[in-house]
Write a protein that holds these residues in place. Structure first.
Motif, PDB file in Angstrom:
ATOM      1  N   TYR A  22      -4.525   9.956   5.633  1.00  0.00           N
ATOM      2  CA  TYR A  22      -2.713  10.813   6.256  1.00  0.00           C
ATOM      3  C   TYR A  22      -3.005  12.149   5.489  1.00  0.00           C
ATOM      4  O   TYR A  22      -2.006  13.282   6.036  1.00  0.00           O
TER       5      TYR A  22
ATOM      6  N   PHE B 176      -5.894  11.539  -2.867  1.00  0.00           N
ATOM      7  CA  PHE B 176      -5.285  11.905  -1.677  1.00  0.00           C
ATOM      8  C   PHE B 176      -4.850  13.043  -2.228  1.00  0.00           C
ATOM      9  O   PHE B 176      -5.250  14.534  -1.226  1.00  0.00           O
TER      10      PHE B 176
ATOM     11  N   LEU C 233      -8.498   5.477   3.436  1.00  0.00           N
ATOM     12  CA  LEU C 233      -7.083   5.910   3.788  1.00  0.00           C
ATOM     13  C   LEU C 233      -6.567   7.578   3.840  1.00  0.00           C
ATOM     14  O   LEU C 233      -5.929   8.223   4.484  1.00  0.00           O
TER      15      LEU C 233
ATOM     16  N   GLY D  44      -8.613   0.721   2.760  1.00  0.00           N
ATOM     17  CA  GLY D  44      -7.108   0.259   3.024  1.00  0.00           C
ATOM     18  C   GLY D  44      -6.030   0.630   2.190  1.00  0.00           C
ATOM     19  O   GLY D  44      -4.966   0.018   2.574  1.00  0.00           O
ATOM     20  N   VAL D  45      -6.255   1.185   0.905  1.00  0.00           N
ATOM     21  CA  VAL D  45      -5.737   1.493  -0.005  1.00  0.00           C
ATOM     22  C   VAL D  45      -5.615   3.252  -0.277  1.00  0.00           C
ATOM     23  O   VAL D  45      -6.620   3.939   0.447  1.00  0.00           O
ATOM     24  N   VAL D  46      -4.644   3.580  -0.336  1.00  0.00           N
ATOM     25  CA  VAL D  46      -4.348   5.111  -0.578  1.00  0.00           C
ATOM     26  C   VAL D  46      -3.803   5.334  -1.688  1.00  0.00           C
ATOM     27  O   VAL D  46      -2.639   5.558  -2.064  1.00  0.00           O
TER      28      VAL D  46
END
Lengths: 305, 305
Positions: free
Chosen positions: B28, B180, B24, B173-175
């Motif tokens: 994003y 990030f 992710l 499946g996680v940010v």
């Protein structure tokens, strides 16, 4: 003098893993337990179950629908056919095997093994603050105890003494050795407690901290596309069960802006940034902590009834 | 005197996210970059691409087959129809957009954004130790540099200067906000380097540590069922790029037994317990570290040719 509550023995126990097929610690623990065939000398009868074998095979949370939302009375009594979602069929199979729900035939205690990507450590989740057996196990094992009043009716809980053992952090689809070992030890400690209880040990009453779910908080989203626009703030990430005060940072937008907790009451966050809850619109849950008094407790059999 | 290598400017850059739809941070970041429309004043032309939009929509690594194994010459020239796997069709679309592979029309540099559940930090992966641009970027940014000779021909790499920017640990499946932000900063630093390079800055040569993949190690498995029987040992978990010596603990069996590294050569582990590699039979990879000398480098345009 303190009241003493006498309870029936806990003779039949179920340990379930793979209710979510990508939560690997419970899956490998159940596989390990299934290798050890019972030889009839066990002090407690344990049924070990792989709850969702198809999802476990595919290493996905579920095949068609979340099994752990299929145990409502309505779902369990709905007519099913070959075209019903696999998990709807499987929930009825499990209810027949371990229940029927709330019947005298149901197992005495069920422990359902779960993982989370959140930093919860090991905690127990159930749906009643009158489950004195659960509360005694929590007190004895010193695990946080969480009361989930939202979904519990839909969970795998054929009996009133149904415990979800939740442990994190661990990515879904991954097994980490320390998480596996902690879960293995947690199950062993629970079994040891049950054996002591069944053999007549008096467990002293006292106070237990209970976290009661108050509300869920969703990720900030784009008003048009509903796409997530922020991640959990670094100050909050991994701080499950640490008090969140009004004004504390909650999200850090991908654009750089900090969003703060705007509630009026300090609450305890948990399931912070759980991977499986993106699709459910839950970035974290908030709980109130309170102390519940539990009575001293031992088995019925040893009292002069 | 040290040799100076003159290179063409890096005029057209592609930044790709979502090559794996459940990683992710890149997804994003690409969405964030796509919000900022180019206004023609940018010093470098950047194409931002969501590589596998269907998988990103479903939050799965891939829909039918791993897109990042579909860029072999054979796959790119295979006839496709509506019934071909989605990723086979998509790889040819991406090759037309960013390539064709190894042609003069291809972008000058491609950066493909990836996450891993392994504790790699931020590192760059490519497939040649003669990509002096990549090596200069690594040296400048002080990221570990990994040479992957096994799969690189199948990766999304339309140009010789193709970099996979890999960052972990983050569950799929996680940010996570810090992951990030680190990726965002890594991409920004790379763009800054490219701008400096294009404007004539001389980058000094020197030595760069390069990790070259030697082999993959699978999880211990049951000889009949092929089910995994051990997790990565707690002493090895999260120690990516830390030297593993012969005899060091490697796996802890679910039954309690420790298995040790039986190789004769101390090597550097990486991608330790990567979630997506369970299905590929890879518990970790082992690399040899060596030092590669790179020449000083600047753009062609400023030399008196």
């Amino acid at each position: 003098e303190e009241p003493v509550v006498a309870m029936p023995t806990v003779s039949r126990v179920a340990v379930c893993g793979g209710t979510h097929g990508n939560e690997l610690a419970g899956i490998y623990l159940v596989r390990e337990m299934l290798k050890k065939r019972a030889d009839g000398t066990e002090p407690v009868s344990v049924v070990t179950v792989m709850s969702n074998p198809r999802a476990a095979q595919l290493c996905v949370r579920y095949v068609e629908t979340d099994l752990n939302r299929c145990f409502t009375r309505a779902a369990l009594s709905a007519p099913v056919s070959e075209t019903s979602p696999y998990e709807m069929i499987r929930s009825q199979e499990l209810n027949a095997l371990l229940g029927p729900k709330a019947s005298a035939q149901a197992v005495d205690l069920l422990c359902d093994l779960h993982n989370t990507t959140a930093n919860t450590g090991l905690c127990l989740i159930t749906y009643s603050d009158r489950d004195w057996i659960c509360l005694h196990i929590c007190k004895h094992l010193q695990f946080p105890y969480m009361l989930d009043i939202c979904y519990a009716k839909a969970y795998l809980c054929p009996t009133s003494v149904s415990i979800s053992m939740e442990i994190g952090p661990q990515p879904h689809g991954v097994v980490r050795s320390v998480i596996f070992s902690a879960m293995q030890e947690g199950v062993q400690l629970m079994m040891d407690w049950i054996c002591q209880f069944n053999s007549g040990t008096l467990f002293e009453g006292g106070w237990v901290d209970v976290y009661t779910m108050v509300k869920n908080i969703d990720y900030p989203r784009d008003s048009e596309t509903h796409v997530i626009t922020a991640a959990v703030h670094p100050n909050l990430q991994d701080r499950d069960f640490c008090l969140l005060h009004p004004g504390d940072p909650m999200f850090l937008c991908f654009s750089g802006e900090t969003l703060r907790y705007r509630g009026k009451e300090a609450l305890y966050p948990f399931f912070i940034n759980e991977g499986a809850y993106y699709e459910k619109g839950v970035a974290l849950s908030l709980a109130r902590k309170r102390r519940v008094q539990i009575p001293s407790q031992h088995t019925l059999g040893l009292l002069d009834y």
